[in-house]
Design a protein around this motif. Structure first.
Motif: not given
Length: 306
Positions: A35, A38-39, A41-43, A45-46
């Protein structure tokens, strides 16, 4: 059963529970790691996407405050060694910015209001009124979106020229008074509104226009603001059509005026002045979007949902 047997069974049960607990803890740690990864990687990418999107705007801002002598040097510098306001002063000296901004406001604002009204009327008829051939009309309208705008440019110009509308507000407004994309977007939103509201209004004696004004439009504010914002941005930033239809400063828009800054027999383009004009031109759109961004995103998210 002997005491030794009971003790051994209890010990085995305790060891089993301990093993299960360790296994569950290991699963929870793995899930927590996944988790968090994933967070992260998401941040990440953003952040990368945000930097990519904001970088051109930063370049425009820096260049608008940079002397032209520095902007022409090679290699270019992201952060200039000197800043100046001369580009903005030169911009207001070279162009009638106030008049061009007013022309752009009249053009884009009138097109937005008129187009949203006509688009919503057409979308209401195609989504709420049952009549023969409704699907055929919708398909024909969508098919017209496949026609390149350049293919219609000369015929529309000749038609408006014969009507004496060149270099006039109506000449640039009339061809944009309806938009198939807006009709389709609003139609998809109107379909999601329960038709029981229409039936209840008709029982109370309401006509179609009253239903449209008092029931459909109040429930479709996000979609209407979305279509209006698209129209405002598209026409505010449009260059080709105003450049063709207007040749006088009295009717020229800001984008057409900025296009006049390049050329004029000079081999040097005043990039600082052009970037200053681009910022001045974009500022009204930024202000408008700041106030309606919540409804704009809501309209995009809800369009087509049932």
């Amino acid at each position: 059963m002997s005491t030794a047997t009971l003790t051994s069974q209890a010990s085995a049960a305790a060891s089993t529970q301990s093993a299960e607990g360790e296994f569950n803890d290991k699963l929870r740690r793995k899930a927590r790691f996944r988790r968090r990864f994933g967070l992260f990687g998401t941040y990440a990418a953003l952040i990368i996407i945000t930097v990519i999107m904001v970088f051109p705007l930063l370049v425009v801002i820096f260049v608008s405050f940079t002397p032209n002598a520095i902007t022409e040097t090679w290699p270019p510098k992201l952060i200039p060694s000197a800043f100046t306001l001369s580009n903005y002063t030169s911009l207001f000296q070279r162009l009638p910015i106030a008049r061009e901004m007013l022309n752009t406001l009249v053009f884009a604002g009138a097109v937005t209001i008129i187009s949203v009204f006509f688009d919503s009327l057409a979308a209401y008829g195609l989504s709420r009124i049952e009549f023969k051939g409704r699907g055929v009309i919708l398909n024909i309208l969508i098919a017209t979106m496949m026609i390149p705008a350049m293919a219609l440019l000369i015929p529309v110009y000749k038609l408006l020229a014969n009507m004496g509308l060149v270099n006039s507000y109506w000449g640039i407004i009339i061809p944009r008074m309806a938009d198939v994309g807006g009709i389709f977007l609003l139609r998809q939103f109107f379909v999601s509104i329960p038709k029981d509201l229409d039936a209840a209004a008709r029982i109370d004696g309401a006509g179609e226009f009253r239903i449209f004004l008092q029931i459909i439009l109040p429930n479709a504010v996000p979609a209407i603001l979305t279509v209006g914002m698209f129209n405002l941005m598209g026409n505010w930033n449009d260059l080709l059509w105003p450049l063709i239809m207007t040749s006088k400063p009295e009717t020229r828009t800001i984008t057409a005026g900025l296009a006049m800054l390049t050329g004029h027999g000079s081999s040097v383009t005043p990039y600082g002045v052009v970037m200053a004009g681009a910022l001045v031109s974009a500022l009204p759109l930024v202000i408008v979007f700041f106030f309606i961004q919540k409804r704009f995103v809501e309209g995009i998210a809800m369009t087509g949902m049932k």
